[in-house]
Design an enzyme around this catalytic site. Structure first.
Site, mmCIF file in Angstrom:
data_model
loop_
_atom_site.group_PDB
_atom_site.id
_atom_site.type_symbol
_atom_site.label_atom_id
_atom_site.label_comp_id
_atom_site.label_asym_id
_atom_site.label_seq_id
_atom_site.Cartn_x
_atom_site.Cartn_y
_atom_site.Cartn_z
ATOM 1 N N GLU A 97 0.368 -1.054 5.874
ATOM 2 C CA GLU A 97 1.280 -0.461 6.655
ATOM 3 C C GLU A 97 1.023 1.085 6.788
ATOM 4 O OE1 GLU A 97 5.266 0.950 8.086
ATOM 5 O OE2 GLU A 97 3.980 1.742 6.275
ATOM 6 N N ASP A 127 0.906 -1.272 -0.070
ATOM 7 C CA ASP A 127 0.123 0.103 0.038
ATOM 8 C C ASP A 127 0.853 1.215 0.056
ATOM 9 O OD1 ASP A 127 0.724 -0.700 2.756
ATOM 10 O OD2 ASP A 127 -0.466 0.835 3.339
#
Ligand SMILES: *[C@@H]1O[C@H](CO)[C@@H](O)[C@H](O)[C@H]1NC(C)=O
Ligand SMILES: *[C@@H]1O[C@H](CO)[C@@H](O)[C@H](O)[C@H]1NC(C)=O
Length: 571
Positions: free
Chosen positions: A237, A170
């Protein structure tokens, strides 16, 4: 790496990397004082430990480590140096940047919120680009989008602990308003012959591609690992880590158990940098802790024409002023990896480039001298948040109507915990400052863990959100750190004309997915094998980029690390 939502929004003005700037500014002022003191300084005992040239002194460097299997190593090196490889890996990074795998603070759960679906594209993309890898590894999904790739070694994991490499798929969202500020559109993956531009180039798609590429190279070389190699790619994250990082960690924990992993590599915040006129490879061996503190005040209301001397807004203000007037103390202890960094700089930077004022304190600090520890924190005041708990009042609420006495007032304070402290110590500090204010105003005091449950009308209650203890400090005397250091020293080059790249422990001011992985191993190293100086200011903001020359060599480093970790199996 993840900073957090509040900080992310004005990251261009603050940026978590203010620490770097602060370091530079700090040193200039330090140097000024130092030169005055230089000749007056009486040589304190033990200073010899902290001078360059003492081979048996502090921050001893591991010897260079080259893989024993030179055939495999040569194969990888040759590939990495070929123009075709260069073209291909740059294309692979460009392509994955084109998939806008943004993670959002308000995203729902996987399977319900369709904004997660972009991660299917990431998975398909990786599979399409690394067919050989996916023929070799076993693939597990943790909560759909957490990807775990296991390349089984010939020796069972119970006898040779696996090596685990983490990256996240991400990226931090790009606000629509900011797209026009980018030199090249954030999701174009533009390569201008020198630099690859785009969201995720550094944080963290460059690292993800490098990790999987290193395994691809090793498989193609014919290498057969003894030690199992695990790659794990999270999907969140930059937000909580709850959707992928935690499920990944749970799955690995079930499989390998407590302390079942040899070492974990994850993205770093510093990489290779120059400080005190010396090149350092900065390996983050700890992270600061985290806590949001909420303070809620309630009282009875009434008409504004008949007010009490202090209503909840006034009392809350008193609390905030008290907290800000009594900040957490700064102290440099030998538990802090930054002390290790100062030791390394004292022992390896050119003698004239390292401030004597700092050097003179190191010995006493290492012996636990409280006064010296505080004085050193004073000297390093411009980078103080490496050495103390920070607190920042971020939100305040109270009152709804000008002619009504407010019944509630509340605030939220963001804290980053120094490595020496703990959530409970921080809570005690707050309670000790706020309880007397409650008593003074005749209010009931409900400390942390009271659930703010009492039915009292006049009360002050405290609660914590998102508590995270400071990360355990990974040991620098472990075999795995020697393997990592030796790999750094043999594969990576110092900057400029420096003759040696010094490996040093460092502290990560932000948090990574590793916060879920503490029980899997003590050896958690956050390190990106490139010069991050300029990139750092760009991760999370406009014009994120990575230099191609450095990026294309990352897989060589990671492949060498895997080989070196394999060589020590059974030793
Ligand atoms: C070098 O460092 C060692 C270990 O810290 C110390 O015992 C020794 O005294 C130092 N040598 C000198 C010349 O100070
Ligand atoms: C504290 O106050 C805030 C804002 O009014 C509210 O949203 C929150 O639920 C309160 N928390 C507790 C634990 O009472």
């Amino acid at each position: 790496m993840s900073i957090d939502a509040n900080q992310r929004q004005d990251r261009s003005s603050i940026g978590s990397w203010l620490f770097r700037g602060a370091l530079a500014i700090g040193l200039v002022s330090v140097l000024a004082t130092v030169f005055n003191n230089r000749f007056q300084a009486i040589c304190p005992s033990g200073l010899g430990n902290y001078r360059p040239g003492n081979e048996s002194g502090v921050c001893r460097q591991a010897p260079k480590l080259s893989p024993k299997n030179t055939e495999v190593e040569q194969f990888v090196r040759k590939r990495v140096e070929s123009p075709q490889y260069r073209r291909e890996i740059i294309n692979k990074l460009s392509g994955i940047i084109k998939i806008p795998s943004e993670s959002y603070d308000d995203i729902g759960i996987i399977g319900q919120d369709t904004r997660w679906d972009v991660f299917f594209e990431i998975e398909d993309y990786i599979k399409a680009n690394y067919p050989v890898v996916f023929q070799t590894v076993e693939l597990d999904h943790a909560n759909t989008h957490g990807l775990i790739l296991t390349w089984k070694g010939s020796i069972p994991a119970s006898e040779a602990k696996p090596i685990l490499m983490l990256a996240h798929q991400d990226v931090v969202p790009v606000l629509a308003d900011n797209v026009k500020d980018w030199t090249h559109p954030p999701y174009e993956g533009h390569y201008d012959g020198e630099i690859i531009w785009g969201r995720g180039a550094t944080d963290d798609k460059g690292y993800l591609i490098s990790i999987i590429e290193s395994v691809d190279l090793l498989i193609k070389s014919g290498f057969k690992p003894k030690r199992t190699i695990v790659l794990a790619f999270g999907c969140d994250e930059e937000i909580s880590g709850e959707n992928c990082a935690r499920p990944i960690s749970n799955l690995l924990h079930e499989r390998y158990g407590d302390d079942g992993i040899y070492l974990i590599m994850d993205e770093g915040s510093m990489g290779i940098q120059k400080e005190f006129d010396q090149s350092f490879a900065m390996v983050s061996v700890a992270e600061k802790g985290y806590l949001d503190v909420g303070i809620n005040l309630t009282s009875s209301g009434g008409h504004a024409s008949n007010p009490p001397d202090h209503n909840v807004i006034g009392i809350l203000s008193e609390i905030v002023v008290e907290l800000e007037n009594r900040p957490f103390p700064g102290q440099v202890t030998s538990k802090n990896p930054m002390f290790g960094f100062l030791e390394c700089a004292a022992a390896h930077a050119p003698e004239s480039s390292f401030p004597t004022a700092i050097r003179n304190k190191l010995n006493k600090v290492s012996q636990g001298d409280n006064k010296a520890q505080k004085e050193l924190a004073q000297i390093l005041d411009n980078m103080r948040y490496y050495f103390k708990t920070s607190q920042s009042v971020g939100k305040i609420n109270g009152g709804i109507k000008i002619n009504a006495i407010p019944e509630t007032a509340s605030t939220l304070i963001n804290l980053r915990l120094a490595v020496e402290t703990s959530v409970s110590q921080v809570e005690e500090h707050y309670e000790s400052l706020i309880r007397p204010i409650a008593e003074k105003h005749n209010m009931v005091f409900e400390g942390f863990h009271s659930q703010c449950g009492s039915a009292e009308k006049r009360k002050i209650c405290l609660y914590g959100v998102d508590a995270l203890e400071p990360a355990p400090v990974s040991p620098v005397d472990a075999e795995s750190f020697r393997v990592l250091s030796g790999t750094i020293k043999s594969v990576l080059k110092p900057l400029d004309q420096d003759t040696e790249l010094i490996v040093t422990p460092y502290l990560m001011p932000a948090n990574t997915d590793t916060k879920f992985f503490w029980t899997l191993t003590k050896n958690i190293y956050r390190f990106t094998p490139i010069n991050l100086v300029d990139n750092l200011n760009r991760a999370h903001t406009t014009d994120e980029f990575i230099r191609a020359d450095e990026f294309v060599r990352e897989p060589l480093f990671l492949a060498s690390l895997i080989l070196n970790a394999d060589d020590v199996v059974g030793q």
